[in-house]
Motif scaffolding. Sequence first.
Motif, PDB file in Angstrom:
ATOM      1  N   ARG A 177      -6.399   4.999   1.103  1.00  0.00           N
ATOM      2  CA  ARG A 177      -5.142   4.268   1.326  1.00  0.00           C
ATOM      3  C   ARG A 177      -4.691   4.344   2.782  1.00  0.00           C
ATOM      4  O   ARG A 177      -4.219   3.359   3.352  1.00  0.00           O
ATOM      5  CB  ARG A 177      -4.061   4.824   0.396  1.00  0.00           C
ATOM      6  CG  ARG A 177      -2.769   4.011   0.363  1.00  0.00           C
ATOM      7  CD  ARG A 177      -1.832   4.536  -0.717  1.00  0.00           C
ATOM      8  NE  ARG A 177      -2.457   4.458  -2.037  1.00  0.00           N
ATOM      9  CZ  ARG A 177      -2.423   3.361  -2.818  1.00  0.00           C
ATOM     10  NH1 ARG A 177      -1.777   2.288  -2.421  1.00  0.00           N
ATOM     11  NH2 ARG A 177      -3.020   3.373  -3.993  1.00  0.00           N
ATOM     12  N   ASP A 178      -4.827   5.503   3.398  1.00  0.00           N
ATOM     13  CA  ASP A 178      -4.410   5.639   4.789  1.00  0.00           C
ATOM     14  C   ASP A 178      -5.267   4.783   5.708  1.00  0.00           C
ATOM     15  O   ASP A 178      -4.772   4.214   6.694  1.00  0.00           O
ATOM     16  CB  ASP A 178      -4.474   7.104   5.222  1.00  0.00           C
ATOM     17  CG  ASP A 178      -3.401   7.953   4.549  1.00  0.00           C
ATOM     18  OD1 ASP A 178      -2.382   7.388   4.100  1.00  0.00           O
ATOM     19  OD2 ASP A 178      -3.595   9.187   4.456  1.00  0.00           O
ATOM     20  N   ALA A 190       0.831  -1.207   0.000  1.00  0.00           N
ATOM     21  CA  ALA A 190       0.000   0.000   0.000  1.00  0.00           C
ATOM     22  C   ALA A 190       0.864   1.255   0.000  1.00  0.00           C
ATOM     23  O   ALA A 190       0.551   2.235  -0.692  1.00  0.00           O
ATOM     24  CB  ALA A 190      -0.926  -0.006   1.212  1.00  0.00           C
ATOM     25  N   SER A 191       1.961   1.234   0.753  1.00  0.00           N
ATOM     26  CA  SER A 191       2.841   2.400   0.802  1.00  0.00           C
ATOM     27  C   SER A 191       3.555   2.621  -0.522  1.00  0.00           C
ATOM     28  O   SER A 191       3.973   3.739  -0.816  1.00  0.00           O
ATOM     29  CB  SER A 191       3.862   2.236   1.928  1.00  0.00           C
ATOM     30  OG  SER A 191       4.820   1.248   1.610  1.00  0.00           O
ATOM     31  N   MET A 238      -5.686   0.268  -5.143  1.00  0.00           N
ATOM     32  CA  MET A 238      -6.515  -0.147  -4.032  1.00  0.00           C
ATOM     33  C   MET A 238      -7.308  -1.421  -4.342  1.00  0.00           C
ATOM     34  O   MET A 238      -7.484  -2.273  -3.468  1.00  0.00           O
ATOM     35  CB  MET A 238      -7.467   0.985  -3.635  1.00  0.00           C
ATOM     36  CG  MET A 238      -6.784   2.185  -3.008  1.00  0.00           C
ATOM     37  SD  MET A 238      -5.795   1.774  -1.530  1.00  0.00           S
ATOM     38  CE  MET A 238      -7.049   1.068  -0.466  1.00  0.00           C
ATOM     39  N   GLN A 248       2.095   2.290  -3.356  1.00  0.00           N
ATOM     40  CA  GLN A 248       1.063   2.763  -4.288  1.00  0.00           C
ATOM     41  C   GLN A 248       0.467   1.662  -5.166  1.00  0.00           C
ATOM     42  O   GLN A 248      -0.007   1.936  -6.282  1.00  0.00           O
ATOM     43  CB  GLN A 248       1.600   3.909  -5.154  1.00  0.00           C
ATOM     44  CG  GLN A 248       2.152   5.081  -4.351  1.00  0.00           C
ATOM     45  CD  GLN A 248       1.130   5.667  -3.393  1.00  0.00           C
ATOM     46  OE1 GLN A 248       0.020   6.011  -3.786  1.00  0.00           O
ATOM     47  NE2 GLN A 248       1.486   5.762  -2.110  1.00  0.00           N
TER      48      GLN A 248
END
Length: 314
Positions: free
Chosen positions: A274-275, A225-226, A231, A228
């Motif tokens: 995302r966060d 996820a970090s 999703m 990118q």
Amino acid sequence: MNTIARIEIDWPSLGLTVTADLDDRNAQLAQALLDVLPYRSLQGHALVAGYYLYHVTPVHSVFHLPTPHRADRRTLPDGTLFCSRLQHFGIKYGTLTEPMPATPIGQVDPADLDTLAEAGRAAWDSVYSSKKPVIAEVRHAGRPGGHNLPRLTATDPIADQLIADVHTETTRAWLEPPTELLDLHDGRIRSGAGSYGTTMTTMLFVNGESRPLGYSVYGGLIKAASEQLPMDALRHMARILAGTPGEFLAYCGLETLGHFTARLLACLDRLDNRDDFIAVMAHMALYVHCLGGWNLQLFPWHLGEHLRTQPEPR
């Protein structure tokens, strides 16, 4: 290298304390550790790597912070401090055999190396034979100790409630063994897991499933996820990777983890932020690592005392 700060690692039940300097080899990791001080954690000891202390550290960002300086742990001096993407704060105090690239963040004061070795021997006895837990406290040098587990938040209310509940359960189990693991190690398993009534096999499988669930599944999802990853792909991989081990561990007695896993899978479609995704996975990772630490503490390693490495034939 430059010193960032001085810290103390204290083992109150042992009456032992060492002082160490954090440095800038991996400055962001070192700062992330400083940001969560003070805290306490169950002290563990390496079981296959050699003379190495480690405990789970409540640094949520450890999975994705940059680590510009990596080195083979075997080649670094005794007293080297490490912070790893396994969410471990580690200290080398003797010979290591595992060729693992690691991220050093500091060094124990040379005057304290004998004290460190004493703490290492006591931690090994705790994990391997006595089973009496040893708690480590990490704090700023010269400042009061204490303990706190940081809590992340999510904008989605369902996800944020899951985070809150996982955080509460992690806090409950952080310094005291969770009842479900105590029951498992005492042979009380509601599902009846364990062929022919054995419990050793179930305990072994719990260890084998929980470690990669924390390290590889949740840690890997946070890292992806970090970096990118889209999703949709992240949600799809979470369904593929997290469901089966969570269900199996629930069958083996970790029913609370099973309930959290079910709730996680049910709210995945809501995690389009995302966060939020990272926050949920970070709390799941920390909870699983907490369970894993206690399982290693409770596991009857002494039953293998007769199984020893043999010298290579000449």
